[in-house]
Scaffold this motif. Sequence first.
Motif, PDB file in Angstrom:
ATOM      1  N   SER A   7       0.850  -1.195   0.000  1.00 21.08           N
ATOM      2  CA  SER A   7       0.000   0.000   0.000  1.00 21.08           C
ATOM      3  C   SER A   7       0.884   1.243   0.000  1.00 21.08           C
ATOM      4  O   SER A   7       2.110   1.155   0.116  1.00 21.08           O
ATOM      5  CB  SER A   7      -0.917   0.001   1.225  1.00 21.08           C
ATOM      6  N   PHE A   8       0.252   2.402  -0.102  1.00 23.88           N
ATOM      7  CA  PHE A   8       1.021   3.635  -0.181  1.00 23.88           C
ATOM      8  C   PHE A   8       0.169   4.799   0.295  1.00 23.88           C
ATOM      9  O   PHE A   8      -1.052   4.791   0.169  1.00 23.88           O
ATOM     10  CB  PHE A   8       1.482   3.893  -1.625  1.00 23.88           C
ATOM     11  N   TYR A  46      -3.114   1.596   4.763  1.00 18.44           N
ATOM     12  CA  TYR A  46      -3.712   0.266   4.905  1.00 18.44           C
ATOM     13  C   TYR A  46      -4.216  -0.308   3.580  1.00 18.44           C
ATOM     14  O   TYR A  46      -4.386  -1.510   3.458  1.00 18.44           O
ATOM     15  CB  TYR A  46      -4.861   0.314   5.922  1.00 18.44           C
ATOM     16  N   GLY A  47      -4.488   0.533   2.606  1.00 22.31           N
ATOM     17  CA  GLY A  47      -4.785   0.084   1.247  1.00 22.31           C
ATOM     18  C   GLY A  47      -5.869  -0.958   1.125  1.00 22.31           C
ATOM     19  O   GLY A  47      -5.608  -2.060   0.631  1.00 22.31           O
ATOM     20  N   ALA A  48      -7.099  -0.637   1.544  1.00 21.20           N
ATOM     21  CA  ALA A  48      -8.193  -1.604   1.432  1.00 21.20           C
ATOM     22  C   ALA A  48      -8.521  -1.889  -0.022  1.00 21.20           C
ATOM     23  O   ALA A  48      -8.594  -3.049  -0.446  1.00 21.20           O
ATOM     24  CB  ALA A  48      -9.426  -1.070   2.167  1.00 21.20           C
ATOM     25  N   ASP A  49      -8.710  -0.834  -0.797  1.00 26.78           N
ATOM     26  CA  ASP A  49      -9.052  -1.004  -2.211  1.00 26.78           C
ATOM     27  C   ASP A  49      -7.802  -1.208  -3.058  1.00 26.78           C
ATOM     28  O   ASP A  49      -7.760  -2.064  -3.932  1.00 26.78           O
ATOM     29  CB  ASP A  49      -9.844   0.225  -2.685  1.00 26.78           C
ATOM     30  N   SER A  50      -6.780  -0.410  -2.771  1.00 28.16           N
ATOM     31  CA  SER A  50      -5.526  -0.498  -3.518  1.00 28.16           C
ATOM     32  C   SER A  50      -4.386  -0.923  -2.583  1.00 28.16           C
ATOM     33  O   SER A  50      -3.821  -0.085  -1.886  1.00 28.16           O
ATOM     34  CB  SER A  50      -5.208   0.858  -4.153  1.00 28.16           C
ATOM     35  N   ASN A  51      -4.031  -2.195  -2.492  1.00 30.40           N
ATOM     36  CA  ASN A  51      -4.622  -3.183  -3.354  1.00 30.40           C
ATOM     37  C   ASN A  51      -5.022  -4.428  -2.565  1.00 30.40           C
ATOM     38  O   ASN A  51      -4.817  -5.544  -3.000  1.00 30.40           O
ATOM     39  CB  ASN A  51      -3.646  -3.530  -4.484  1.00 30.40           C
ATOM     40  N   GLY A  52      -5.604  -4.169  -1.373  1.00 30.52           N
ATOM     41  CA  GLY A  52      -6.122  -5.296  -0.614  1.00 30.52           C
ATOM     42  C   GLY A  52      -7.192  -6.043  -1.387  1.00 30.52           C
ATOM     43  O   GLY A  52      -7.300  -7.273  -1.301  1.00 30.52           O
ATOM     44  N   SER A  53      -7.981  -5.311  -2.170  1.00 28.08           N
ATOM     45  CA  SER A  53      -9.040  -5.947  -2.962  1.00 28.08           C
ATOM     46  C   SER A  53      -8.456  -6.892  -4.007  1.00 28.08           C
ATOM     47  O   SER A  53      -8.957  -8.001  -4.213  1.00 28.08           O
ATOM     48  CB  SER A  53      -9.905  -4.880  -3.630  1.00 28.08           C
ATOM     49  N   SER A 111      -3.256   5.841  -3.927  1.00 23.72           N
ATOM     50  CA  SER A 111      -2.098   6.114  -3.067  1.00 23.72           C
ATOM     51  C   SER A 111      -2.511   7.027  -1.929  1.00 23.72           C
ATOM     52  O   SER A 111      -2.050   8.165  -1.824  1.00 23.72           O
ATOM     53  CB  SER A 111      -0.968   6.755  -3.878  1.00 23.72           C
ATOM     54  N   SER A 112      -3.390   6.533  -1.066  1.00 22.65           N
ATOM     55  CA  SER A 112      -3.936   7.396  -0.016  1.00 22.65           C
ATOM     56  C   SER A 112      -4.100   6.652   1.292  1.00 22.65           C
ATOM     57  O   SER A 112      -4.471   5.472   1.314  1.00 22.65           O
ATOM     58  CB  SER A 112      -5.293   7.963  -0.455  1.00 22.65           C
ATOM     59  N   ILE A 113      -3.865   7.369   2.382  1.00 19.81           N
ATOM     60  CA  ILE A 113      -4.130   6.796   3.709  1.00 19.81           C
ATOM     61  C   ILE A 113      -5.625   6.782   3.999  1.00 19.81           C
ATOM     62  O   ILE A 113      -6.060   6.209   4.997  1.00 19.81           O
ATOM     63  CB  ILE A 113      -3.381   7.565   4.816  1.00 19.81           C
ATOM     64  N   MET A 114      -6.418   7.402   3.124  1.00 28.21           N
ATOM     65  CA  MET A 114      -7.878   7.394   3.272  1.00 28.21           C
ATOM     66  C   MET A 114      -8.515   6.157   2.637  1.00 28.21           C
ATOM     67  O   MET A 114      -9.728   5.976   2.704  1.00 28.21           O
ATOM     68  CB  MET A 114      -8.476   8.639   2.614  1.00 28.21           C
ATOM     69  N   ASP A 115      -7.701   5.308   2.023  1.00 26.43           N
ATOM     70  CA  ASP A 115      -8.216   4.110   1.347  1.00 26.43           C
ATOM     71  C   ASP A 115      -8.512   3.030   2.388  1.00 26.43           C
ATOM     72  O   ASP A 115      -7.652   2.190   2.691  1.00 26.43           O
ATOM     73  CB  ASP A 115      -7.184   3.631   0.321  1.00 26.43           C
ATOM     74  N   VAL A 116      -9.735   3.059   2.924  1.00 29.61           N
ATOM     75  CA  VAL A 116     -10.078   2.125   4.000  1.00 29.61           C
ATOM     76  C   VAL A 116     -11.387   1.381   3.723  1.00 29.61           C
ATOM     77  O   VAL A 116     -11.873   0.655   4.590  1.00 29.61           O
ATOM     78  CB  VAL A 116     -10.189   2.870   5.354  1.00 29.61           C
ATOM     79  N   ARG A 117     -11.944   1.549   2.531  1.00 27.11           N
ATOM     80  CA  ARG A 117     -13.235   0.915   2.238  1.00 27.11           C
ATOM     81  C   ARG A 117     -13.131  -0.008   1.025  1.00 27.11           C
ATOM     82  O   ARG A 117     -12.435   0.283   0.068  1.00 27.11           O
ATOM     83  CB  ARG A 117     -14.299   1.984   1.943  1.00 27.11           C
ATOM     84  N   THR A 119      -6.008  -5.038   6.001  1.00 29.44           N
ATOM     85  CA  THR A 119      -6.123  -3.637   6.421  1.00 29.44           C
ATOM     86  C   THR A 119      -5.951  -3.458   7.924  1.00 29.44           C
ATOM     87  O   THR A 119      -6.078  -2.345   8.425  1.00 29.44           O
ATOM     88  CB  THR A 119      -7.476  -3.053   5.983  1.00 29.44           C
ATOM     89  N   ALA A 120      -5.660  -4.539   8.623  1.00 29.63           N
ATOM     90  CA  ALA A 120      -5.400  -4.425  10.061  1.00 29.63           C
ATOM     91  C   ALA A 120      -3.963  -4.009  10.336  1.00 29.63           C
ATOM     92  O   ALA A 120      -3.583  -3.781  11.485  1.00 29.63           O
ATOM     93  CB  ALA A 120      -5.702  -5.758  10.761  1.00 29.63           C
ATOM     94  N   GLN A 121      -3.150  -3.902   9.289  1.00 25.89           N
ATOM     95  CA  GLN A 121      -1.743  -3.551   9.441  1.00 25.89           C
ATOM     96  C   GLN A 121      -1.307  -2.718   8.247  1.00 25.89           C
ATOM     97  O   GLN A 121      -1.782  -2.951   7.123  1.00 25.89           O
ATOM     98  CB  GLN A 121      -0.886  -4.817   9.520  1.00 25.89           C
ATOM     99  N   PRO A 122      -0.451  -1.750   8.463  1.00 26.51           N
ATOM    100  CA  PRO A 122       0.063  -0.989   7.311  1.00 26.51           C
ATOM    101  C   PRO A 122       0.939  -1.883   6.446  1.00 26.51           C
ATOM    102  O   PRO A 122       1.678  -2.719   6.949  1.00 26.51           O
ATOM    103  CB  PRO A 122       0.872   0.140   7.966  1.00 26.51           C
ATOM    104  N   ARG A 123       0.856  -1.701   5.111  1.00 27.50           N
ATOM    105  CA  ARG A 123       1.593  -2.561   4.193  1.00 27.50           C
ATOM    106  C   ARG A 123       2.466  -1.749   3.238  1.00 27.50           C
ATOM    107  O   ARG A 123       2.706  -2.183   2.092  1.00 27.50           O
ATOM    108  CB  ARG A 123       0.633  -3.456   3.389  1.00 27.50           C
ATOM    109  N   ALA A 124       2.912  -0.594   3.685  1.00 28.38           N
ATOM    110  CA  ALA A 124       3.861   0.156   2.858  1.00 28.38           C
ATOM    111  C   ALA A 124       5.082  -0.721   2.623  1.00 28.38           C
ATOM    112  O   ALA A 124       5.516  -1.469   3.507  1.00 28.38           O
ATOM    113  CB  ALA A 124       4.251   1.459   3.555  1.00 28.38           C
ATOM    114  N   ALA A 125       5.646  -0.638   1.426  1.00 26.31           N
ATOM    115  CA  ALA A 125       6.739  -1.540   1.043  1.00 26.31           C
ATOM    116  C   ALA A 125       7.921  -1.452   1.987  1.00 26.31           C
ATOM    117  O   ALA A 125       8.606  -2.455   2.236  1.00 26.31           O
ATOM    118  CB  ALA A 125       7.184  -1.230  -0.387  1.00 26.31           C
ATOM    119  N   GLN A 126       8.176  -0.264   2.560  1.00 24.01           N
ATOM    120  CA  GLN A 126       9.314  -0.105   3.459  1.00 24.01           C
ATOM    121  C   GLN A 126       9.032  -0.641   4.867  1.00 24.01           C
ATOM    122  O   GLN A 126       9.887  -0.567   5.739  1.00 24.01           O
ATOM    123  CB  GLN A 126       9.743   1.361   3.533  1.00 24.01           C
TER     124      GLN A 126
END
Length: 485
Positions: free
Chosen positions: A152-153, A161-168, A322-328, A381-388
């Motif tokens: 996520s980013f 957390y990237g629910a839609d991008s790209n947890g979906s 690429s947003s921290i607002m991506d939670v749905r 989405t229960a954990q941040p997944r930024a590549a770093q």
Amino acid sequence: LAEVLSRRCVIMRLVDFSYERYQKALRQSAGAVVIILPKNMSTMPQDIVQQFMELEPEMLATETIVPVYFALEDDELLSIYTQTLTTSSSQGSSSAAEVLIHTATANGFQMVTSGAQSKAVSDWAITSLEGRLAGTGGEDLPTIVLVAHYDSFGVAPWLSYGADSNGSGVSMLLELARLFSRLYTYKRTHAGYNLLFFVSGGGKFNYQGTKRWLEDNLDHTDSSLLQDNVAFVLCLDTLGNGDSLHLHVSKPPKEGTTQYALLKELETVASSQYPEVKFSMVHKKINLADDTLAWEHERFGIRRLPAFTLSHLNSHREAQRSSIMDVRSVKLSRNTKLIAESLARVIYNLTEKGAPGDLQIFTEQMQVQEEQLSSVVDWLTAQPRAAQLVDKDSSVVSTLEYHLGHYLKDVRRHYVKADKRDPEFVFYDQLKQTMNAYRVKPAIFDLLLAVCIAAYLGVIYLAIQHFGVLYSVVRRITASKTKQH
């Protein structure tokens, strides 16, 4: 909040945030900026969420010497914000004396962060995973590749957390792996296609995991499913929301090819089974002059492999990628059914066999499991997944590897590290710091206190002096009366 911001920490709540206020704080060289985010961002009004999403790229692109922090609200932080807001608003009082008294008596806060200066992290490995289902009926079988990046980013990595991008996309890929593994278990439904599944890392950093995977398979080995007969590569990206579905292509498929068959089957299933979904193909050529690629399928297109990306977004520039607002992610189950049905119609050649467009393959015991899809998205989405933040020992990687291994064969890891001489990406540490708030009185309070103490001591001194003079006079009078007697 105040007019003069030098060496002040500016605190903003998300509901009050604006790019103008943010820029003002940067221009006036504030000591720091703290943006308070709600604990449950899914409850925020959509217009505020959309506004912040659109501002995030601007914030990321703006170079500043002012440190910017993001913090989730709690009672203590909101108390500090309220007291700070009250103090700053008092500066608009009409009476200078009132302002002086309030400024002197109000509580202030000194914000102190702990942590060293950020430095580049060396030898960071981005991990990707692959697994496969072998087809039946011959040696030179065509291969369908399904891809989704898991990272996520956002403007704050620890809150990405990237629910839609790209947890979906990852959740859908795992569900497709489950469904087709069951079909490939039975001889009657074991199809003549190899299915190759790839969960890529570093997707938000120009698809570095995919780039290395292609190099490993096409340049550094003599035997790979990617070298033989690739029917098409389907990348799954941001598929959890919306009532649109777009097939992004770098080169429109030619009639009579498997790629064209997929396009037509997506159109058929969407119109026959899900009429509320507006399906379309979006053609965009690969622009090698850009710093970053638009979609993941372009990595495959550069290597002359037929590839697409499916997304509910019409453009790669959409802010929610690429947003921290991506939670749905609320339309994932329906989109998974649509894509699963379309893939099955291609793999089993159902249209040529005369199957009607409204024929549903995945029903009853073979239906898409909505609860499992939701639980995977919830876990991601229960954990941040930024590549770093996701290293090779991360629970994200190991859990994805476990699920792939449950459905697929030959599950393997692939790693990519930045080139030390000419790195394409650089990660930094100190992405999360503790900020301590110390309650303090303003400097003017110390000054006024010193003045009051000095005045008090002066009064005491004068009183003592006055008392001494009065005492001397009384003694003289007393002595004079004694002599007269």
